[in-house]
Structures are given as C-alpha cells and as structure tokens.
Motif scaffolding. Structure first.
Motif, PDB file in Angstrom:
ATOM      1  N   PHE A  16      -8.640   3.135   7.387  1.00 36.85           N
ATOM      2  CA  PHE A  16      -7.965   3.055   6.096  1.00 36.85           C
ATOM      3  C   PHE A  16      -7.916   4.445   5.480  1.00 36.85           C
ATOM      4  O   PHE A  16      -8.661   5.344   5.864  1.00 36.85           O
ATOM      5  CB  PHE A  16      -8.649   2.063   5.151  1.00 36.85           C
ATOM      6  CG  PHE A  16     -10.124   2.280   4.997  1.00 36.85           C
ATOM      7  CD1 PHE A  16     -10.618   3.066   3.968  1.00 36.85           C
ATOM      8  CD2 PHE A  16     -11.038   1.681   5.864  1.00 36.85           C
ATOM      9  CE1 PHE A  16     -11.966   3.265   3.812  1.00 36.85           C
ATOM     10  CE2 PHE A  16     -12.392   1.877   5.716  1.00 36.85           C
ATOM     11  CZ  PHE A  16     -12.868   2.673   4.680  1.00 36.85           C
ATOM     12  N   ASP A  17      -6.999   4.615   4.525  1.00 37.34           N
ATOM     13  CA  ASP A  17      -6.800   5.895   3.868  1.00 37.34           C
ATOM     14  C   ASP A  17      -7.258   5.834   2.423  1.00 37.34           C
ATOM     15  O   ASP A  17      -7.128   4.797   1.757  1.00 37.34           O
ATOM     16  CB  ASP A  17      -5.321   6.299   3.905  1.00 37.34           C
ATOM     17  CG  ASP A  17      -4.837   6.591   5.309  1.00 37.34           C
ATOM     18  OD1 ASP A  17      -5.475   7.411   5.998  1.00 37.34           O
ATOM     19  OD2 ASP A  17      -3.825   5.989   5.726  1.00 37.34           O
ATOM     20  N   ILE A  18      -7.780   6.946   1.927  1.00 38.48           N
ATOM     21  CA  ILE A  18      -8.130   7.098   0.518  1.00 38.48           C
ATOM     22  C   ILE A  18      -7.370   8.306  -0.015  1.00 38.48           C
ATOM     23  O   ILE A  18      -7.555   9.418   0.487  1.00 38.48           O
ATOM     24  CB  ILE A  18      -9.644   7.299   0.328  1.00 38.48           C
ATOM     25  CG1 ILE A  18     -10.416   6.091   0.867  1.00 38.48           C
ATOM     26  CG2 ILE A  18      -9.974   7.521  -1.148  1.00 38.48           C
ATOM     27  CD1 ILE A  18     -11.923   6.281   0.842  1.00 38.48           C
ATOM     28  N   SER A  19      -6.520   8.074  -0.991  1.00 38.85           N
ATOM     29  CA  SER A  19      -5.744   9.171  -1.570  1.00 38.85           C
ATOM     30  C   SER A  19      -6.352   9.593  -2.899  1.00 38.85           C
ATOM     31  O   SER A  19      -7.142   8.861  -3.510  1.00 38.85           O
ATOM     32  CB  SER A  19      -4.289   8.751  -1.770  1.00 38.85           C
ATOM     33  OG  SER A  19      -4.134   8.019  -2.965  1.00 38.85           O
ATOM     34  N   SER A  20      -5.945  10.763  -3.356  1.00 40.75           N
ATOM     35  CA  SER A  20      -6.449  11.278  -4.625  1.00 40.75           C
ATOM     36  C   SER A  20      -6.017  10.412  -5.799  1.00 40.75           C
ATOM     37  O   SER A  20      -6.601  10.492  -6.885  1.00 40.75           O
ATOM     38  CB  SER A  20      -5.968  12.711  -4.838  1.00 40.75           C
ATOM     39  OG  SER A  20      -4.551  12.753  -4.877  1.00 40.75           O
TER      40      SER A  20
END
Length: 302
Positions: free
Chosen positions: A158-162
């Motif tokens: 999974f991705d975590i963006s700002s």
C-alpha cells in the motif's frame, strides 16, 4: 557495548545499540540528508541510556498521571494512555516512540522524505507531494535464504502519500519480536504517529483471539525475566485452525480496530491470521486480497 552505525550499500544507515536495531533511509538534497543523518546519530546514542533510567516505571501499567520525565518515555505513556482500561504498559509503544524521536531530525528543508524503521515499526517524514510504498510480510517464519536471494515477495502493498494524516506504521502479532495475547500473524496499523500506531497494533493484535485448547500459551515472566506483562499468558504457538475459528478471531480483532478508527486513534488497520485477511478499509481490503491472489504479514519498507 556502545552504539554503532553502519552505512549500507544502498545509502541507508543501520543503527544498533543493545536491543534497539534501526534502519534509516532518506531522499533529498545530499547536504541536507547528510546533516539529518548526523543529527539522528547524535540523538540515537543517548536513547538507550534514557530509557534504562526510567525502565522500572516503563514496566508499570498505565494509570493516573504520567510519572515519566524523558521525552521518549512520556511519548510511550501518552500513546498507551487511551487503552488504560485494559492492562497495558508504556513498553507497548517503545519501538514506535524511538522511531518517532529520530524522524524529527529529518523534518528540515531539503529532505524530501525519510523513514526510520525500528524492527518494523516505522516513522515517516514526507514533504509535500511525496509518498512511500509499504510492503506487508505476515509470517517471518517462512522467510528463508532462497527468498532473500530471489527477492522478498510481500503479502500485500500500500502507499502513503503526504496528503494523508499518516506518519506512523506499526505491526504486532504473536510471531513478532514482542509478546502478544492474541493469535494474529500480523496486525499492521497506520496512524498519525509511530508511537500511536505501535500501541494500537499491540491492542488490536491482542484482540484477534479465541479460546481453544490447541493454542499454546505461557506466562510472560516464564519466557523473559522482568517482562512487563508479568504472569499474563502470552501466545507461543498456534496450530492450523479451522477457517471458521480464524474468522471468529479476526472478527473480534476487527471490531476493536473499527472502534479505534471511530475514535480517530488510527487511520486504518490490516489484520492477517492463517492466510485470512480483514481490514478496516474496504478499498484496502480489496487491494490486499488481489495482491495476495497474485502472489501466493512485520512491515517492510520499499
């Protein structure tokens, strides 16, 4: 033994002091990144001593007013304070709190993103428009030399963006390096901070549980001297269980996770037990299942 650090071939730093074992990576302006690494190293060298000074208090259940003095110790206590109605000590958040202390060194101009990985509990710094990619690996027991040489195949990603209010990722479960009261292979939590994620992952992993005579448990104090859990029975072995029982345990853990999400103590959680997955996020659940189907969970940063 004194604190030690080693620069890894890919540019990351490995910091080690007693039980604290950390890998740090950062991207951005080279001078800014190097300066942040030096500040983190200077801060790291004093952390173990600070925690040892307050260790007797850190092993006591969270209750009343915070009796601790050090910034990391107090962060541990406050991360666990929402769960004081059940037995919990500040040690439930130690790895995340240490990672969170070090990530502050990277919150400077010129550092685009950074991650402090303390045994799978990760603190993040993300400048605007930056993101990180996280891989989930549930069962460390199946990790072998062949897979390490070929490349680790994660159970999910999974991705975590700002743009998200997430700067902490933590994983707990009975297979991990810390004790658990439950039977989850892994519970990975995303939260505002690493210390909050660490405490919540512990609580949710404890809740993935059921009573079955085949599950082996032993008093924590019989497994480790001065264990903060005392004579509480912790899980030491979970045999293959019927799918319906696994689902029962996951439902119990998911109920706890959803309550924490409703209270805004976490952003999301993924629970894995014996090849079954539950998640507080329906969209994430589909991603986890699809990735798992394609690949026939600690956290791994990528």
């Amino acid at each position: 033994m004194d604190a030690q650090r080693t620069r890894l071939p890919d540019g990351r730093w490995h910091l080690q002091h007693g039980p604290i074992d950390i890998v740090i990576g950062a991207n951005g302006d080279p001078d800014s990144v190097d300066s942040a690494h030096e500040d983190a190293w200077l801060r790291f060298r004093g952390i173990l001593g600070e925690l040892v000074e307050e260790l007797p208090l850190l092993r006591l259940p969270v209750q009343g007013n915070c009796p601790l003095q050090g910034p990391i110790a107090r962060r541990m206590w406050h991360a666990c304070q929402p769960y004081k109605s059940s037995f919990i000590t500040p040690m439930a958040a130690v790895a995340g709190a240490v990672a969170q202390e070090l990530i502050t060194c990277y919150s400077i101009s010129g550092v685009a993103r950074a991650w402090v990985n303390n045994g799978g509990d990760i603190a993040l710094h993300l400048a605007p428009s930056e993101s990180v990619h996280i891989g989930l690996y549930a069962d460390l027991a199946r990790l072998n030399l062949d897979e390490l040489q070929r490349g680790i195949r994660t159970d999910a990603q999974f991705d975590i963006s700002s743009l998200l209010p997430v700067r902490g990722v933590a994983t707990s479960g009975w297979r991990g390096r810390s004790f658990s009261l439950g039977i989850a292979d892994s519970v990975t939590v995303l939260a505002r901070t690493a210390s909050e994620a660490d405490a919540a992952a512990t609580v949710i992993a404890n809740a993935v549980n059921l009573t079955d005579p085949r599950i082996q448990r032993r008093p924590a104090c019989a497994l480790k001297d001065n264990a903060d859990l005392g004579d509480l029975a912790v899980t030491v072995d979970v045999p293959p269980l019927e799918p319906a029982l696994v689902q029962q345990a996951l439902r119990a853990g998911l109920k706890r996770a959803q309550a924490l999400r409703g209270a805004r103590l976490i952003w999301s959680a993924a629970l894995i037990c014996q090849n079954q997955i539950a998640s507080t996020d329906t969209a994430a659940m589909g991603t986890l299942e699809n990735h798992r189907a394609n690949q026939q969970a600690g956290s791994v940063f990528a």
